[in-house]
Write a protein that holds these residues in place. Structure first.
Motif, PDB file in Angstrom:
ATOM      1  N   LEU A 153       0.821  -1.205   0.000  1.00 41.08           N
ATOM      2  CA  LEU A 153       0.000   0.000   0.000  1.00 41.08           C
ATOM      3  C   LEU A 153       0.858   1.259   0.000  1.00 41.08           C
ATOM      4  N   ALA A 154       1.899   1.258   0.826  1.00 39.04           N
ATOM      5  CA  ALA A 154       2.727   2.449   1.017  1.00 39.04           C
ATOM      6  C   ALA A 154       4.035   2.392   0.243  1.00 39.04           C
ATOM      7  N   GLY A 155       4.130   1.508  -0.747  1.00 39.55           N
ATOM      8  CA  GLY A 155       5.325   1.459  -1.577  1.00 39.55           C
ATOM      9  C   GLY A 155       5.516   2.760  -2.335  1.00 39.55           C
ATOM     10  N   PRO A 156       6.697   2.971  -2.918  1.00 39.35           N
ATOM     11  CA  PRO A 156       6.984   4.232  -3.630  1.00 39.35           C
ATOM     12  C   PRO A 156       5.939   4.589  -4.675  1.00 39.35           C
ATOM     13  N   HIS A 157       5.328   3.572  -5.290  1.00 41.64           N
ATOM     14  CA  HIS A 157       4.296   3.816  -6.293  1.00 41.64           C
ATOM     15  C   HIS A 157       2.996   3.094  -5.941  1.00 41.64           C
ATOM     16  N   GLY A 158       2.775   2.874  -4.640  1.00 43.05           N
ATOM     17  CA  GLY A 158       1.546   2.245  -4.181  1.00 43.05           C
ATOM     18  C   GLY A 158       0.377   3.223  -4.203  1.00 43.05           C
ATOM     19  N   PHE A 159      -0.766   2.781  -3.708  1.00 41.24           N
ATOM     20  CA  PHE A 159      -1.965   3.619  -3.775  1.00 41.24           C
ATOM     21  C   PHE A 159      -1.838   4.914  -2.982  1.00 41.24           C
ATOM     22  N   LEU A 160      -1.033   4.914  -1.924  1.00 37.96           N
ATOM     23  CA  LEU A 160      -0.891   6.142  -1.141  1.00 37.96           C
ATOM     24  C   LEU A 160      -0.054   7.190  -1.863  1.00 37.96           C
ATOM     25  N   ALA A 161       0.605   6.786  -2.961  1.00 33.44           N
ATOM     26  CA  ALA A 161       1.407   7.729  -3.745  1.00 33.44           C
ATOM     27  C   ALA A 161       0.575   8.451  -4.804  1.00 33.44           C
ATOM     28  N   ILE A 162      -0.678   8.049  -5.004  1.00 32.03           N
ATOM     29  CA  ILE A 162      -1.523   8.672  -6.032  1.00 32.03           C
ATOM     30  C   ILE A 162      -1.836  10.116  -5.652  1.00 32.03           C
ATOM     31  N   THR A 163      -1.602  11.013  -6.595  1.00 31.63           N
ATOM     32  CA  THR A 163      -1.835  12.442  -6.336  1.00 31.63           C
ATOM     33  C   THR A 163      -3.121  12.964  -6.951  1.00 31.63           C
ATOM     34  N   SER A 164      -3.694  12.249  -7.923  1.00 32.97           N
ATOM     35  CA  SER A 164      -4.933  12.716  -8.547  1.00 32.97           C
ATOM     36  C   SER A 164      -5.557  11.591  -9.361  1.00 32.97           C
ATOM     37  N   LEU A 165      -6.812  11.760  -9.698  1.00 32.66           N
ATOM     38  CA  LEU A 165      -7.550  10.824 -10.539  1.00 32.66           C
ATOM     39  C   LEU A 165      -8.194  11.620 -11.663  1.00 32.66           C
ATOM     40  N   HIS A 166      -7.808  11.334 -12.909  1.00 36.08           N
ATOM     41  CA  HIS A 166      -8.315  12.067 -14.058  1.00 36.08           C
ATOM     42  C   HIS A 166      -9.095  11.129 -14.974  1.00 36.08           C
ATOM     43  N   TRP A 167     -10.292  11.555 -15.363  1.00 34.51           N
ATOM     44  CA  TRP A 167     -11.123  10.805 -16.304  1.00 34.51           C
ATOM     45  C   TRP A 167     -10.866  11.388 -17.687  1.00 34.51           C
ATOM     46  N   LEU A 168     -10.269  10.606 -18.565  1.00 36.48           N
ATOM     47  CA  LEU A 168      -9.855  11.123 -19.860  1.00 36.48           C
ATOM     48  C   LEU A 168     -11.045  11.284 -20.812  1.00 36.48           C
ATOM     49  N   SER A 169     -10.946  12.291 -21.662  1.00 35.14           N
ATOM     50  CA  SER A 169     -11.981  12.595 -22.646  1.00 35.14           C
ATOM     51  C   SER A 169     -11.337  12.644 -24.024  1.00 35.14           C
ATOM     52  N   PRO A 170     -12.124  12.788 -25.092  1.00 35.98           N
ATOM     53  CA  PRO A 170     -11.542  12.883 -26.434  1.00 35.98           C
ATOM     54  C   PRO A 170     -10.671  14.131 -26.620  1.00 35.98           C
ATOM     55  N   GLU A 171     -10.887  15.144 -25.792  1.00 38.30           N
ATOM     56  CA  GLU A 171     -10.127  16.386 -25.907  1.00 38.30           C
ATOM     57  C   GLU A 171      -8.787  16.261 -25.180  1.00 38.30           C
ATOM     58  N   PRO A 172      -7.647  16.438 -25.883  1.00 37.69           N
ATOM     59  CA  PRO A 172      -6.345  16.372 -25.205  1.00 37.69           C
ATOM     60  C   PRO A 172      -6.276  17.369 -24.047  1.00 37.69           C
ATOM     61  N   THR A 173      -5.922  16.869 -22.872  1.00 38.25           N
ATOM     62  CA  THR A 173      -5.933  17.692 -21.660  1.00 38.25           C
ATOM     63  C   THR A 173      -4.635  17.514 -20.897  1.00 38.25           C
ATOM     64  N   ARG A 174      -4.115  18.622 -20.366  1.00 38.38           N
ATOM     65  CA  ARG A 174      -2.899  18.596 -19.563  1.00 38.38           C
ATOM     66  C   ARG A 174      -3.265  18.623 -18.075  1.00 38.38           C
ATOM     67  N   PHE A 175      -2.403  17.994 -17.266  1.00 35.43           N
ATOM     68  CA  PHE A 175      -2.616  17.938 -15.827  1.00 35.43           C
ATOM     69  C   PHE A 175      -1.340  18.364 -15.113  1.00 35.43           C
ATOM     70  N   GLU A 176      -1.481  18.947 -13.930  1.00 32.38           N
ATOM     71  CA  GLU A 176      -0.336  19.504 -13.217  1.00 32.38           C
ATOM     72  C   GLU A 176       0.680  18.454 -12.801  1.00 32.38           C
ATOM     73  N   ASP A 177       0.231  17.231 -12.521  1.00 36.91           N
ATOM     74  CA  ASP A 177       1.129  16.218 -11.953  1.00 36.91           C
ATOM     75  C   ASP A 177       1.568  15.163 -12.966  1.00 36.91           C
ATOM     76  N   ALA A 178       1.426  15.456 -14.257  1.00 32.75           N
ATOM     77  CA  ALA A 178       1.853  14.512 -15.296  1.00 32.75           C
ATOM     78  C   ALA A 178       2.253  15.290 -16.545  1.00 32.75           C
ATOM     79  N   PRO A 179       3.259  14.829 -17.260  1.00 31.51           N
ATOM     80  CA  PRO A 179       3.648  15.504 -18.499  1.00 31.51           C
ATOM     81  C   PRO A 179       2.685  15.167 -19.636  1.00 31.51           C
ATOM     82  N   GLY A 180       2.601  16.045 -20.627  1.00 36.37           N
ATOM     83  CA  GLY A 180       1.853  15.756 -21.832  1.00 36.37           C
ATOM     84  C   GLY A 180       0.384  16.122 -21.769  1.00 36.37           C
ATOM     85  N   ALA A 181      -0.267  16.014 -22.939  1.00 38.11           N
ATOM     86  CA  ALA A 181      -1.710  16.194 -23.073  1.00 38.11           C
ATOM     87  C   ALA A 181      -2.318  14.836 -23.361  1.00 38.11           C
ATOM     88  N   TRP A 182      -3.284  14.442 -22.571  1.00 41.53           N
ATOM     89  CA  TRP A 182      -3.816  13.085 -22.611  1.00 41.53           C
ATOM     90  C   TRP A 182      -5.233  13.070 -23.144  1.00 41.53           C
TER      91      TRP A 182
END
Length: 273
Positions: A26-55
């Motif tokens: 749970l508390a591993g470097p990339h476990g669930f407690l490391a999640i900073t946000s949850l983004h629901w992707l849409s057809p429109e390319p969108t940028r987020f503060e905690d990830a590179p690129g437009a998704w």
């Protein structure tokens, strides 16, 4: 020391190892407690503060468009510009790297999602342990697996409002507690032949997490017998963070008794040590 004392000591040691390993994942470097946000992707390319690129989510799958100076690592290879992750299967996840973080690209409830996982997330760095009842052999029950004629698709709700999950159920498990027989719908586990059950009980919302707990069950033996060790009733990630999409138990898995063992309400949710 008697045989009974040796067995009790081994029982407690094995439970402590299981509990420790569950917290470590749970508390591993990339476990669930490391999640900073949850983004629901849409057809429109969108940028987020905690990830590179437009998704974006396209008919051909998830796509990221990286600008100059942005980079992801996919299967050990540096990726720049446009990258197509393809169609991701339900409940599958990909983990491209970004510095010391990973960007989970996944599908949940038919929706493409993005969940960046950063080791420095405060929820992770402040984590100490998950409160739990003391292990007690009384809560180890022998049950019986009752298979369906054919697996059934079972639709359940999720910790995210409006989301649904569909699982194939191979059957039910019945067990006796204090003279009463209870029956729970089970789903397939991670290992071949194993089972998993989601449930609530009279402790839910009082001393244990309100929405659900999960119990893994080893494959039934040749006569259909199974071992249910409720001491290992575990919290799902939604017990710690609102950024999880955990399934809820089927209605028939709401036990009318108090299962006073297993993991309790996390400290992060106001649980008691």
């Amino acid at each position: 020391m008697t045989v009974q004392e040796v067995d009790q000591e081994t029982f407690v040691q094995e439970w402590e190892q299981w509990h420790r390993e569950h917290d470590e994942v749970l508390a591993g470097p990339h476990g669930f407690l490391a999640i900073t946000s949850l983004h629901w992707l849409s057809p429109e390319p969108t940028r987020f503060e905690d990830a590179p690129g437009a998704w974006s989510s396209t008919p051909g799958g998830v796509v990221v468009e990286l600008t100059e100076g942005e980079e992801l690592t996919v299967d050990g290879v540096a990726v720049r510009g446009r990258h197509d992750f393809g169609v991701i299967g339900e409940r599958d996840s990909l983990y491209p790297g970004f510095g010391d973080a990973v960007i989970e690209v996944a599908k949940r409830g038919g929706h493409d999602i993005l969940r960046p996982r950063h080791p420095g997330n405060a929820l992770r760095t402040a984590f100490t342990r998950t409160p739990s009842y003391a292990p007690d052999p009384r809560w180890v029950r022998t049950g019986r697996f009752v298979p369906f004629d054919t697996p059934r698709a079972v639709t359940v709700g999720a910790s995210v409002e409006g989301l649904e999950h569909v699982y194939d159920s191979p059957g039910q498990v019945e067990f006796e507690l204090d003279g009463t027989v209870h029956r729970l719908t089970v789903f397939n586990g991670k290992d071949a032949g194993s089972l998993t059950v989601l449930f609530t009980d009279k402790t839910s919302g009082v001393t244990t997490y309100a929405a659900n707990r999960s119990l893994g069950i080893a494959p039934p033996d040749a006569e259909g017998r199974v071992r249910l060790d409720f001491n290992r009733a575990a919290n799902l990630p939604c017990a710690y963070t609102d950024l999880a999409t955990c399934p809820l138990p089927p209605a028939e898995n709401r036990l009318p008794v108090a299962i006073e063992t297993g993991e309790r309400i996390p400290l992060e949710r106001g649980g008691q040590p």
